[in-house]
Design a protein around this motif. Structure first.
Motif, mmCIF file in Angstrom:
data_model
loop_
_atom_site.group_PDB
_atom_site.id
_atom_site.type_symbol
_atom_site.label_atom_id
_atom_site.label_comp_id
_atom_site.label_asym_id
_atom_site.label_seq_id
_atom_site.Cartn_x
_atom_site.Cartn_y
_atom_site.Cartn_z
ATOM 1 N N PHE A 137 0.846 -1.185 0.000
ATOM 2 C CA PHE A 137 0.000 0.000 0.000
ATOM 3 C C PHE A 137 0.884 1.238 0.000
ATOM 4 N N GLY A 138 0.510 2.220 -0.801
ATOM 5 C CA GLY A 138 1.302 3.427 -0.936
ATOM 6 C C GLY A 138 2.301 3.345 -2.078
ATOM 7 N N ALA A 139 2.261 2.254 -2.841
ATOM 8 C CA ALA A 139 3.178 2.087 -3.981
ATOM 9 C C ALA A 139 2.886 3.162 -5.024
ATOM 10 N N LYS A 140 3.926 3.688 -5.634
ATOM 11 C CA LYS A 140 3.777 4.700 -6.685
ATOM 12 C C LYS A 140 2.896 4.130 -7.792
ATOM 13 N N GLN A 141 1.865 4.830 -8.135
ATOM 14 C CA GLN A 141 0.881 4.441 -9.149
ATOM 15 C C GLN A 141 0.235 3.083 -8.828
ATOM 16 N N ASP A 142 0.267 2.676 -7.565
ATOM 17 C CA ASP A 142 -0.308 1.392 -7.121
ATOM 18 C C ASP A 142 0.190 0.213 -7.957
ATOM 19 N N VAL A 143 1.496 0.225 -8.259
ATOM 20 C CA VAL A 143 2.083 -0.828 -9.096
ATOM 21 C C VAL A 143 3.360 -1.349 -8.439
ATOM 22 N N LEU A 144 3.538 -2.662 -8.485
ATOM 23 C CA LEU A 144 4.789 -3.268 -8.042
ATOM 24 C C LEU A 144 5.804 -3.180 -9.182
ATOM 25 N N VAL A 145 7.069 -2.946 -8.841
ATOM 26 C CA VAL A 145 8.111 -2.913 -9.870
ATOM 27 C C VAL A 145 8.821 -4.258 -9.992
ATOM 28 N N ALA A 146 8.674 -5.116 -8.973
ATOM 29 C CA ALA A 146 9.283 -6.450 -9.028
ATOM 30 C C ALA A 146 8.593 -7.352 -8.005
ATOM 31 N N ASP A 147 8.666 -8.652 -8.257
ATOM 32 C CA ASP A 147 8.103 -9.637 -7.338
ATOM 33 C C ASP A 147 8.789 -10.970 -7.564
#
Length: 189
Positions: A137-147
């Motif tokens: 929560f609070g991720a920029k643009q509600d997107v993960l950059v890696a997983d």
């Protein structure tokens, strides 16, 4: 008086009368069951709070780090926070869970936030999950950059096949095979 005797498949007049007398009782019992089922469904649909709460016995937590034990057949949520970001891990463990120790950590480096959720109990058996999700929560643009999701055999699980990535969330798929998860890592800006 009739000499007619009811067949085995037909209730006698006395049995019919008995059913009528207990009918309100049966309706009350059925209504109680319906109320319990509806209550359970509404609880399942509610947003979950971290369980157990920080400060409860067996749970260590700083804002950016938490340790907890996997409990079987309980919907659980744990979270860590750092600089406006919240990493949350939700799951329901199967019967194989034996209160093994897990930890979560949220780190920031060069504006990138990394949340690592891992099993720190080296002894098998390891918990299998009916399902899990990890959110940033609070991720920029509600997107993960890696997983990344790793199992206990050292196999990297495949996004889209073993789990789904949806915006700021990874979660199990509908055909999840309940493999034991060793480490979950999600990153965001």
């Amino acid at each position: 008086p009739s000499n007619h005797k009811p067949s085995r498949n037909q209730p006698s007049d006395q049995e019919k009368q008995g059913d009528q007398e207990t009918s309100p009782d049966k309706m009350t019992k059925n209504l109680a069951v319906i109320v319990v089922l509806l209550s359970a469904a509404s609880v399942a649909a509610m947003p979950m709070e971290p369980h157990p709460a920080p400060g409860e016995p067996g749970v260590e937590q700083a804002d950016w780090r938490a340790s907890f034990h996997i409990m079987k057949n309980v919907d659980s949520v744990h979270e860590v926070k750092l600089n406006g970001k919240t990493c949350q891990f939700s799951y329901r463990a199967a019967n194989t869970a034996h209160q093994e120790a897990w930890e979560m950590e949220l780190k920031e480096e060069n504006g990138e936030f990394t949340c690592i959720i891992r099993d720190v109990d080296p002894s098998p058996p390891h918990a299998s999950f009916y399902g899990f999700s990890a959110h940033m929560f609070g991720a920029k643009q509600d997107v993960l950059v890696a997983d990344e999701v790793w199992d206990h055999a050292g196999q990297l699980m495949l996004a889209g096949e073993d789990y789904l990535v949806e915006g700021n969330t990874i979660r199990t798929t509908s055909h999840w095979d309940m493999r034991g998860v060793a480490t979950i890592t999600i990153k965001s800006e």
